[in-house]
Scaffold this active site. Sequence first.
Site, PDB file in Angstrom:
ATOM      1  CE  LYS A 196      94.823 -82.564 -19.977  1.00  0.00           C
ATOM      2  NZ  LYS A 196      93.701 -82.566 -20.920  1.00  0.00           N
TER       3      LYS A 196
ATOM      4  CB  SER B  25      94.002 -81.100 -24.583  1.00  0.00           C
ATOM      5  OG  SER B  25      93.988 -80.496 -23.310  1.00  0.00           O
TER       6      SER B  25
ATOM      7  CD  GLU C 112      91.667 -83.163 -17.127  1.00  0.00           C
ATOM      8  OE1 GLU C 112      90.459 -82.919 -16.933  1.00  0.00           O
ATOM      9  OE2 GLU C 112      92.454 -82.315 -17.603  1.00  0.00           O
TER      10      GLU C 112
ATOM     11  CB  SER D 138      93.886 -78.835 -20.521  1.00  0.00           C
ATOM     12  OG  SER D 138      92.896 -79.813 -20.279  1.00  0.00           O
TER      13      SER D 138
END
Length: 292
Positions: free
Chosen positions: A65, A126, A162, A62
């Site tokens: 991101k 997240s 994802e 993550s």
Amino acid sequence: MKKIGLFLILISSFAMAQKSALEQKINAITEGKKATVGVSVLGFENNFTYSKNGDKNLPTLSVFKFHIACAVLDLVDKGKLSLDQKIFFKKEDMLENTWSPIRKKYPDANISLSLSEVLDYTVALSDNNGCDMLLRLIGGTQTVQKFMDSKGVKGFQIKRNEDDMHKNWKTQYDNYSTPNSAVQVLKKFYDGKLLSKKSTHYLMQIMIGTKTGTNKIVEQLPKNTPVAHKTGSSGKYDNDLTVAENDMGIITLPNGKHYAIAVFVNNSTESDAVNCRMVSDISKAVWDDFNK
């Protein structure tokens, strides 16, 4: 001229001694651990650098991101998107068995959230469903890659969203960054070389408000230390394997100066607690080094 030369030699000697002392501390933290640990540190004002496995391509999880948020905000800066525009989440947009505070708050979906809200969920919390919605909005991972390439960011790759990574955990290795790339992109971001001044400040505040990974780089720092960071965690897979336990961020020192740090724990068969503690201990060692 001789005095200047001597001064430069003394500065160089001090920097080398600082790196050596820090390296000893970090090696002691990682010694005997069944994991690859990548570390990179960059002092913004003094140009201090340190790295361990700094040029290894390590899975971001993550952490990516942050890069996605930058690509989104670049389109906001260009007037192609607006922070106030609404994004509609259908039931099928809400992946199950994935980390998603959005889904937890809105289990029935069929809701509209502002782009600003989705960015906050995606970076500070997240959220994986928010992440994939942002990628659909901007045209996929290739848009993020093109943006980072255009800004001269090296050692970074993004190919999977994802949903891809949840369908096949091994695809997590397709998204990577070197630790050195991570601190360098944070420096570009801080210097306003990625986004407008307004968007830089906006994303910095979201990152300072990050709620995930409180047991990583922020854990042992003094309370209320400004830390603009983004975490990443894979969980466990075959043979108790952790693909990644990551954190990267910009730390503000008591004297008002700054440094960027990235700690990526990769291919570890240690426990989650041990992995996170390594990140935390390395962060504390770096903090102590900068505050001598």
